[in-house]
Design a protein around this motif. Structure first.
Motif, PDB file in Angstrom:
ATOM      1  N   TYR A   7      -1.596   2.770  -0.545  1.00  0.00           N
ATOM      2  CA  TYR A   7      -2.787   2.471   0.246  1.00  0.00           C
ATOM      3  C   TYR A   7      -3.166   3.749   0.987  1.00  0.00           C
ATOM      4  CZ  TYR A   7      -5.915   0.123   3.554  1.00  0.00           C
ATOM      5  OH  TYR A   7      -7.007  -0.258   4.301  1.00  0.00           O
ATOM      6  N   VAL A   8      -4.195   4.425   0.500  1.00  0.00           N
ATOM      7  CA  VAL A   8      -4.593   5.732   1.044  1.00  0.00           C
ATOM      8  C   VAL A   8      -6.111   5.762   1.206  1.00  0.00           C
ATOM      9  CG1 VAL A   8      -4.638   8.229   0.649  1.00  0.00           C
ATOM     10  CG2 VAL A   8      -2.630   6.889  -0.041  1.00  0.00           C
ATOM     11  N   GLY A   9      -6.566   6.056   2.399  1.00  0.00           N
ATOM     12  CA  GLY A   9      -8.006   6.175   2.640  1.00  0.00           C
ATOM     13  C   GLY A   9      -8.771   4.899   2.420  1.00  0.00           C
ATOM     14  N   GLY A  10      -8.116   3.759   2.619  1.00  0.00           N
ATOM     15  CA  GLY A  10      -8.786   2.476   2.427  1.00  0.00           C
ATOM     16  C   GLY A  10      -8.827   2.013   0.988  1.00  0.00           C
ATOM     17  N   LYS A  11      -8.195   2.767   0.079  1.00  0.00           N
ATOM     18  CA  LYS A  11      -8.179   2.411  -1.339  1.00  0.00           C
ATOM     19  C   LYS A  11      -6.736   2.222  -1.808  1.00  0.00           C
ATOM     20  CE  LYS A  11     -12.416   5.059  -2.188  1.00  0.00           C
ATOM     21  NZ  LYS A  11     -13.032   6.175  -2.940  1.00  0.00           N
ATOM     22  N   PHE A  12      -6.597   1.703  -3.023  1.00  0.00           N
ATOM     23  CA  PHE A  12      -5.277   1.427  -3.584  1.00  0.00           C
ATOM     24  C   PHE A  12      -5.074   2.256  -4.855  1.00  0.00           C
ATOM     25  CE2 PHE A  12      -6.229  -2.255  -0.984  1.00  0.00           C
ATOM     26  CZ  PHE A  12      -5.019  -2.528  -0.370  1.00  0.00           C
ATOM     27  N   PRO A  13      -4.770   3.551  -4.699  1.00  0.00           N
ATOM     28  CA  PRO A  13      -4.546   4.385  -5.882  1.00  0.00           C
ATOM     29  C   PRO A  13      -3.129   4.251  -6.409  1.00  0.00           C
ATOM     30  CG  PRO A  13      -4.319   5.708  -3.914  1.00  0.00           C
ATOM     31  CD  PRO A  13      -4.699   4.323  -3.446  1.00  0.00           C
ATOM     32  N   ARG A  14      -2.952   4.579  -7.673  1.00  0.00           N
ATOM     33  CA  ARG A  14      -1.613   4.749  -8.210  1.00  0.00           C
ATOM     34  C   ARG A  14      -1.095   6.110  -7.752  1.00  0.00           C
ATOM     35  NH1 ARG A  14      -1.009   0.920 -12.333  1.00  0.00           N
ATOM     36  NH2 ARG A  14      -2.989   0.004 -12.997  1.00  0.00           N
ATOM     37  N   SER A  50       9.751   1.200   3.230  1.00  0.00           N
ATOM     38  CA  SER A  50      10.905   0.925   2.377  1.00  0.00           C
ATOM     39  C   SER A  50      10.922  -0.506   1.854  1.00  0.00           C
ATOM     40  CB  SER A  50      12.192   1.201   3.158  1.00  0.00           C
ATOM     41  OG  SER A  50      12.263   0.388   4.323  1.00  0.00           O
ATOM     42  N   ASN A  51      10.005  -1.351   2.325  1.00  0.00           N
ATOM     43  CA  ASN A  51       9.880  -2.723   1.829  1.00  0.00           C
ATOM     44  C   ASN A  51       8.498  -2.840   1.191  1.00  0.00           C
ATOM     45  OD1 ASN A  51       9.699  -5.453   1.339  1.00  0.00           O
ATOM     46  ND2 ASN A  51      10.319  -6.097   3.378  1.00  0.00           N
ATOM     47  N   PRO A  52       8.344  -2.388  -0.061  1.00  0.00           N
ATOM     48  CA  PRO A  52       6.996  -2.185  -0.605  1.00  0.00           C
ATOM     49  C   PRO A  52       6.158  -3.437  -0.758  1.00  0.00           C
ATOM     50  CG  PRO A  52       8.673  -1.923  -2.321  1.00  0.00           C
ATOM     51  CD  PRO A  52       9.403  -2.002  -1.017  1.00  0.00           C
ATOM     52  N   GLN A  53       6.767  -4.562  -1.157  1.00  0.00           N
ATOM     53  CA  GLN A  53       5.933  -5.744  -1.356  1.00  0.00           C
ATOM     54  C   GLN A  53       5.289  -6.200  -0.053  1.00  0.00           C
ATOM     55  OE1 GLN A  53       9.230  -5.693  -2.576  1.00  0.00           O
ATOM     56  NE2 GLN A  53       9.352  -6.910  -4.456  1.00  0.00           N
ATOM     57  N   ALA A  54       6.076  -6.307   1.016  1.00  0.00           N
ATOM     58  CA  ALA A  54       5.520  -6.725   2.301  1.00  0.00           C
ATOM     59  C   ALA A  54       4.550  -5.691   2.838  1.00  0.00           C
ATOM     60  CB  ALA A  54       6.648  -6.979   3.303  1.00  0.00           C
ATOM     61  N   ALA A  55       4.871  -4.400   2.654  1.00  0.00           N
ATOM     62  CA  ALA A  55       4.027  -3.340   3.198  1.00  0.00           C
ATOM     63  C   ALA A  55       2.664  -3.305   2.515  1.00  0.00           C
ATOM     64  CB  ALA A  55       4.733  -1.989   3.057  1.00  0.00           C
ATOM     65  N   ILE A  56       2.637  -3.415   1.200  1.00  0.00           N
ATOM     66  CA  ILE A  56       1.356  -3.349   0.496  1.00  0.00           C
ATOM     67  C   ILE A  56       0.580  -4.659   0.653  1.00  0.00           C
ATOM     68  CG2 ILE A  56       0.248  -2.977  -1.735  1.00  0.00           C
ATOM     69  CD1 ILE A  56       1.453  -0.487  -0.366  1.00  0.00           C
ATOM     70  N   THR A  57       1.279  -5.768   0.810  1.00  0.00           N
ATOM     71  CA  THR A  57       0.571  -7.014   1.141  1.00  0.00           C
ATOM     72  C   THR A  57      -0.079  -6.881   2.513  1.00  0.00           C
ATOM     73  OG1 THR A  57       2.130  -8.296  -0.201  1.00  0.00           O
ATOM     74  CG2 THR A  57       0.791  -9.515   1.387  1.00  0.00           C
ATOM     75  N   LEU A  58       0.617  -6.235   3.447  1.00  0.00           N
ATOM     76  CA  LEU A  58       0.004  -5.931   4.741  1.00  0.00           C
ATOM     77  C   LEU A  58      -1.198  -5.015   4.551  1.00  0.00           C
ATOM     78  CD1 LEU A  58      -0.045  -5.991   7.859  1.00  0.00           C
ATOM     79  CD2 LEU A  58       1.541  -4.049   7.806  1.00  0.00           C
ATOM     80  N   ALA A  59      -1.090  -4.042   3.641  1.00  0.00           N
ATOM     81  CA  ALA A  59      -2.221  -3.147   3.377  1.00  0.00           C
ATOM     82  C   ALA A  59      -3.426  -3.928   2.861  1.00  0.00           C
ATOM     83  CB  ALA A  59      -1.812  -2.080   2.363  1.00  0.00           C
ATOM     84  N   GLU A  60      -3.181  -4.945   2.033  1.00  0.00           N
ATOM     85  CA  GLU A  60      -4.279  -5.781   1.552  1.00  0.00           C
ATOM     86  C   GLU A  60      -4.951  -6.524   2.704  1.00  0.00           C
ATOM     87  OE1 GLU A  60      -2.328  -8.179  -1.345  1.00  0.00           O
ATOM     88  OE2 GLU A  60      -2.141  -6.555  -2.815  1.00  0.00           O
ATOM     89  N   ILE A  71      -0.389   3.853   3.617  1.00  0.00           N
ATOM     90  CA  ILE A  71       0.971   3.396   3.329  1.00  0.00           C
ATOM     91  C   ILE A  71       1.428   3.950   1.995  1.00  0.00           C
ATOM     92  CG2 ILE A  71       2.447   1.390   2.968  1.00  0.00           C
ATOM     93  CD1 ILE A  71       0.681  -0.184   4.858  1.00  0.00           C
ATOM     94  N   LEU A  72       2.559   4.649   2.026  1.00  0.00           N
ATOM     95  CA  LEU A  72       3.170   5.214   0.836  1.00  0.00           C
ATOM     96  C   LEU A  72       4.463   4.464   0.542  1.00  0.00           C
ATOM     97  CD1 LEU A  72       2.817   9.002   1.749  1.00  0.00           C
ATOM     98  CD2 LEU A  72       1.229   7.612   0.406  1.00  0.00           C
ATOM     99  N   THR A  73       4.645   4.053  -0.693  1.00  0.00           N
ATOM    100  CA  THR A  73       5.883   3.391  -1.091  1.00  0.00           C
ATOM    101  C   THR A  73       6.722   4.364  -1.903  1.00  0.00           C
ATOM    102  OG1 THR A  73       4.747   2.484  -3.032  1.00  0.00           O
ATOM    103  CG2 THR A  73       4.866   1.093  -1.082  1.00  0.00           C
ATOM    104  N   GLY A  74       8.022   4.298  -1.708  1.00  0.00           N
ATOM    105  CA  GLY A  74       8.895   5.204  -2.429  1.00  0.00           C
ATOM    106  C   GLY A  74      10.129   5.537  -1.621  1.00  0.00           C
ATOM    107  N   GLN A  75      10.637   6.734  -1.821  1.00  0.00           N
ATOM    108  CA  GLN A  75      11.880   7.149  -1.184  1.00  0.00           C
ATOM    109  C   GLN A  75      11.592   7.970   0.068  1.00  0.00           C
ATOM    110  OE1 GLN A  75      14.592   5.829  -2.498  1.00  0.00           O
ATOM    111  NE2 GLN A  75      13.318   4.969  -4.123  1.00  0.00           N
ATOM    112  N   GLY A  76      12.048   7.452   1.212  1.00  0.00           N
ATOM    113  CA  GLY A  76      11.821   8.166   2.458  1.00  0.00           C
ATOM    114  C   GLY A  76      12.421   9.559   2.448  1.00  0.00           C
ATOM    115  N   ALA A  77      13.582   9.707   1.826  1.00  0.00           N
ATOM    116  CA  ALA A  77      14.242  11.010   1.787  1.00  0.00           C
ATOM    117  C   ALA A  77      13.439  12.023   0.983  1.00  0.00           C
ATOM    118  CB  ALA A  77      15.640  10.866   1.196  1.00  0.00           C
TER     119      ALA A  77
END
Length: 274
Positions: A19-26, A171-181, A195-201
């Motif tokens: 979720y970047v700039g109000g859009k949902f890019p891959r 680190s919890n992508p499903q809940a985070a991106i549902t929140l983004a929606e 919101i970026l999903t992936g590895q924090g490290a």
């Protein structure tokens, strides 16, 4: 007569995008990873840079909005989460946590037009002058979020209600991106929350060293060594770094500390009688 049979079909697997700039890019890298059978975009360094650009572009207008308007937007988020509670529960979030999440947004919405009165002041000075201290947002905040939905909201809400914009590593992508929606349908301007999903490290070091990120919240970093490395990286650009003690209970009253930690206090002198 031949027996009737129900045609078989494959379930359509949901892809949780960024979720970047109000859009949902891959992810620009094209990478994904599996979480509970769902495809999730694996953010890259380039995605982090794009998110910072979006956050910086959105910050002046968001900070310039009236505090009352920011409160309205946060309250709308609470309304939309309430309407989608079944979806969050289907992701394994308990009903009690969904309730607490809604309440947390409402709580911060109420602070939007009050925090300046608490954090600011009219200072007594010797001489015919007004001396006024007023809080201003820090700017763009990089956040490594805790895994729970309530923890995620508890680090996003205090940053945005005070006029900052955020780039969140979740680190919890499903809940985070549902929140983004939810955010995308709640009058939140594009770029205010990214919101970026992936590895924090993998992603957090680039946020820590990025020249255009003004503060870093390490609430979701559990590895003490990684947290120390991120603090060192942030020191090169003089970032403000928040490193809460481990074991934070997000169900407790959050107080005003999370808001004031991301505010700058500016003081103005003005002669009296003019």
């Amino acid at each position: 007569m031949p027996k009737s049979s129900t045609p078989s079909r494959l379930a359509v697997r949901k892809t949780y995008k960024l979720y970047v700039g109000g859009k949902f890019p891959r992810s620009e890298s094209g990478r994904t990873y599996l979480v509970d059978g769902d495809n999730v975009a694996l953010a890259s360094r380039k995605d982090a840079r794009d998110a910072v650009v979006a956050a910086r572009a959105a910050q002046p207008k968001w900070a310039g909005a009236t505090a009352y308007n920011r409160g309205q937007v946060l309250y709308r988020i609470a309304e939309m989460i309430e309407a989608r509670r079944a979806e969050f529960k289907a992701l394994g979030v308990s009903g009690a946590e969904v309730d607490a999440t809604v309440d947390r947004w409402v709580w911060y919405a109420g602070w939007s037009d009050k925090i300046a009165q608490v954090a600011g002041n009219a200072n007594p000075v010797a001489g015919p002058f007004f001396n006024i201290s007023a809080p201003e947002p820090t700017g763009v905040v990089g956040v490594v979020a805790p895994p729970s939905l309530l923890g995620l909201v508890s680090v996003i809400a205090p940053a945005v209600v005070t006029g900052n914009t955020v780039v969140v590593v979740a680190s919890n992508p499903q809940a985070a991106i549902t929140l983004a929606e939810v955010l995308a349908t709640s009058d939140v301007p594009g770029g205010v929350v990214n919101i970026l999903t992936g590895q924090g490290a993998e992603i957090a070091p680039w946020l820590a060293s990025h020249d255009d990120v003004n503060a870093l919240d390490l609430s979701g970093v559990e590895d003490a060594g990684l947290a120390t490395d991120l603090e060192r990286a942030a020191a090169g650009t003089l970032k403000r770094v928040l490193r809460p003690v481990s074991g934070v209970d997000y169900t407790e009253d959050p107080g005003t500390g999370a808001m004031t930690a991301l505010l700058e206090i500016k003081t103005v002198w003005h002669p009296k009688g003019f």
